[in-house]
Scaffold this active site. Structure first.
Site, PDB file in Angstrom:
ATOM      1  N   LYS A   1      17.046  55.871  32.529  1.00 27.10           N
ATOM      2  CA  LYS A   1      15.874  55.144  33.026  1.00 27.10           C
ATOM      3  C   LYS A   1      16.193  53.899  33.858  1.00 27.10           C
ATOM      4  O   LYS A   1      15.401  53.507  34.706  1.00 27.10           O
ATOM      5  CB  LYS A   1      14.949  54.796  31.866  1.00 27.10           C
ATOM      6  CG  LYS A   1      14.203  56.014  31.342  1.00 27.10           C
ATOM      7  CD  LYS A   1      12.981  55.649  30.547  1.00 27.10           C
ATOM      8  CE  LYS A   1      12.057  56.829  30.342  1.00 27.10           C
ATOM      9  NZ  LYS A   1      12.645  57.894  29.496  1.00 27.10           N
TER      10      LYS A   1
ATOM     11  N   GLU B   1       3.878  50.336  32.483  1.00 25.33           N
ATOM     12  CA  GLU B   1       3.333  50.916  31.264  1.00 25.33           C
ATOM     13  C   GLU B   1       4.481  51.491  30.454  1.00 25.33           C
ATOM     14  O   GLU B   1       5.538  51.791  31.010  1.00 25.33           O
ATOM     15  CB  GLU B   1       2.359  52.036  31.610  1.00 25.33           C
ATOM     16  CG  GLU B   1       2.981  53.435  31.769  1.00 25.33           C
ATOM     17  CD  GLU B   1       3.929  53.598  32.961  1.00 25.33           C
ATOM     18  OE1 GLU B   1       3.886  52.756  33.875  1.00 25.33           O
ATOM     19  OE2 GLU B   1       4.719  54.557  32.958  1.00 25.33           O
TER      20      GLU B   1
ATOM     21  N   SER C   1      20.681  62.954  29.130  1.00 28.86           N
ATOM     22  CA  SER C   1      19.798  61.918  29.689  1.00 28.86           C
ATOM     23  C   SER C   1      19.807  60.620  28.898  1.00 28.86           C
ATOM     24  O   SER C   1      19.551  59.553  29.451  1.00 28.86           O
ATOM     25  CB  SER C   1      18.365  62.453  29.809  1.00 28.86           C
ATOM     26  OG  SER C   1      17.873  62.873  28.554  1.00 28.86           O
TER      27      SER C   1
HETATM   28  C1  LIG Z   1      12.145  59.122  29.074  1.00 30.59           C
HETATM   29  C2  LIG Z   1      13.223  60.067  28.756  1.00 30.59           C
HETATM   30  C3  LIG Z   1      13.168  61.429  29.143  1.00 30.59           C
HETATM   31  C4  LIG Z   1      11.970  62.041  29.802  1.00 30.59           C
HETATM   32  O1  LIG Z   1      11.609  61.481  31.023  1.00 30.59           O
HETATM   33  P1  LIG Z   1      11.890  62.243  32.397  1.00 30.59           P
HETATM   34  O2  LIG Z   1      11.101  61.485  33.405  1.00 30.59           O
HETATM   35  O3  LIG Z   1      11.429  63.645  32.226  1.00 30.59           O
HETATM   36  O4  LIG Z   1      13.345  62.167  32.635  1.00 30.59           O
HETATM   37  C5  LIG Z   1      14.252  62.241  28.869  1.00 30.59           C
HETATM   38  N1  LIG Z   1      15.340  61.769  28.228  1.00 30.59           N
HETATM   39  C6  LIG Z   1      15.433  60.482  27.834  1.00 30.59           C
HETATM   40  C7  LIG Z   1      16.659  60.025  27.129  1.00 30.59           C
HETATM   41  C8  LIG Z   1      14.383  59.588  28.083  1.00 30.59           C
HETATM   42  O5  LIG Z   1      14.484  58.314  27.679  1.00 30.59           O
END
Ligand SMILES: *Cc1c(COP(=O)(O)O)cnc(C)c1O
Length: 424
Positions: A87, A109, A385
């Site tokens: 993020k 938000e 992610s």
């Molecule tokens: C917020 C988040 C997501 C989902 O958000 P996307 O916009 O789909 O990437 C996925 N993995 C993690 C670790 C997150 O914090």
């Protein structure tokens, strides 16, 4: 309207008149600073991602998973980015852009709190005042993230309307923005919202696949057979796919939350999943036309996932379009399989993934053990992610409540869960 932000039938700018000046100003800034690197914007962005964020993140060969599944599995380690998830790429890009635009104030938000904490970190780093709108219910559920935002100097504004969750928080942030556009920038948290947000957020995250494509070519001399990521709004997915889109030999797989079931309860207006790409219908939400979870009357349904970050009734318009074009393969993994994958990755590789991320590994498992056709090929790159520290409490609760395979340590884990659950 410019062609930025139109993806086939999806995208666009469905916003109230009061927001149009802000959207036009932002579109102009996006073209100048991001697309044309005016005043060296992108150079400064990359420099800060390196020094503050810790880029580049590694592409790691996963020894145990590769052996287990008889494939070559590579992990793009976005969990190692500052803040513990992808993020920051977007939050840092947008807060820096706001500075170049001469804005004096950041708003955002947040639902589960992950985007709010990334934005608060970026705003502190760039010395910008920051206010985060968060539903009352979410504030109660996500106290550690509220502390993190406040520690970074952000104000957290409770939203008391409706159910007090993400949807109301977005509406409240839009209202603030409409009233303060001249000095305020609204940092949207995924590849959603009116143009130019979906394109801009994708471009800030594209660094993930720029690095990964080079790294895999340096390592193996070849492109992978498939690239996979979990999808909520879809920002880590598009970041991971962007540089592979023009490589037709690479399959792109977006894994959504199958929740507890793909079956919809029309009477209750509830979809017990967040599998928008597989089951959604075209509609308009939060400023864009895209695929949405909606009932036969076109009402947006409540979504569900064990992972808060995937729990969203919409999806980015570009991702919806790439699925319609058969360029991206939509997939989904249910809550139980995601939890099992969470334990497997923790034990196999020494990486505790975010519950969102665990969905991608659940799909790898299902494909490799033959639960469905294996469409991944021999060489697979998966975007990790985020890391799972934020999810430990949920995982203890949800694992002990279900009859799932949490591996050889399961019994011990269940004991610890029962006795230690309260103090976590
Ligand atoms: C917020 C988040 C997501 C989902 O958000 P996307 O916009 O789909 O990437 C996925 N993995 C993690 C670790 C997150 O914090």
């Amino acid at each position: 309207m410019s062609s930025i932000g139109e993806f086939g039938d999806y995208g666009g700018q469905y916003v109230p008149e009061a927001l149009m000046p802000a959207i036009e100003e932002l579109t102009d800034a996006y073209e100048r600073y991001v697309l044309h690197n005016e005043d060296g914007f992108m150079d400064e962005f990359r420099e800060r991602l390196k020094d503050f964020g810790g880029r580049p993140t590694p592409l790691q060969y996963a020894d145990q998973l590769s052996e287990r599944y008889d494939k070559d599995v590579y992990l793009k380690r976005e969990d190692l980015l500052h803040g513990g998830a992808h993020k920051l790429n977007n939050a840092l890009g947008q807060v820096l852009l706001a500075k170049y635009m001469g804005k004096e104030r950041i708003i955002a938000e947040t639902g589960a709190g992950q985007h709010g904490t990334a934005t608060a970190m970026a705003a502190a780093h760039l010395d910008m005042p920051c206010e985060i709108y968060m539903g009352e219910t979410d504030i109660a559920r996500q106290r550690p993230n509220v502390f993190r935002m406040r520690l970074n100097g952000a104000e957290v504004n409770p939203v008391t309307t409706g159910r007090g969750t993400l949807k109301e928080a977005i509406s409240e942030t839009m209202r603030d923005w409409a009233a303060t556009v001249e000095r305020t920038h609204y940092v949207i948290g995924s590849i959603v919202g009116p143009a130019p947000f979906p394109s801009m957020v994708r471009d800030f995250h594209a660094v993930i696949s720029e690095e990964a494509r080079k790294q895999i070519l340096d390592t193996t001399g070849d492109l992978p057979d498939s690239v996979m990521a979990c999808a909520g709004g879809g920002s880590n997915t598009m970041g991971m796919f962007a540089e592979f889109i023009d490589d037709p030999e690479v399959d792109l797989v977006a894994v959504e939350a199958g929740g507890s079931s793909l079956q919809v309860d029309e009477e209750e207006g509830v979809a017990p999943n967040s599998a928008t790409l597989s089951t959604g219908e075209e509609g308009v939400l939060h400023g864009a036309r895209t695929k949405l979870l909606q009932d036969s009357d076109g009402q947006i349904m409540e979504s569900h996932s064990v992972s808060a970050g995937l729990d969203y009734a919409g999806v980015g318009p570009e991702l919806a379009h790439l699925v319609d074009e058969d360029r991206v393969i939509p997939a989904n993994v249910d809550d139980d399989a995601a939890l099992e994958a969470f334990h497997r990755l923790s034990q196999d590789e020494g990486i505790i993934p975010a519950l969102e991320t665990a969905h991608a590994f659940g799909y790898l498992h299902a494909a490799a053990v033959g639960d469905h056709e294996d469409n991944l090929g021999d060489v697979v790159v998966i975007n990790v992610s985020g890391r799972g520290d934020k999810d430990l409490e949920t995982v203890v609760e949800e694992t002990t409540a279900r009859d799932i395979d949490a591996g050889p340590e399961m019994d011990l884990f269940r004991q610890v869960g029962r006795s230690g659950g309260d103090s976590m």
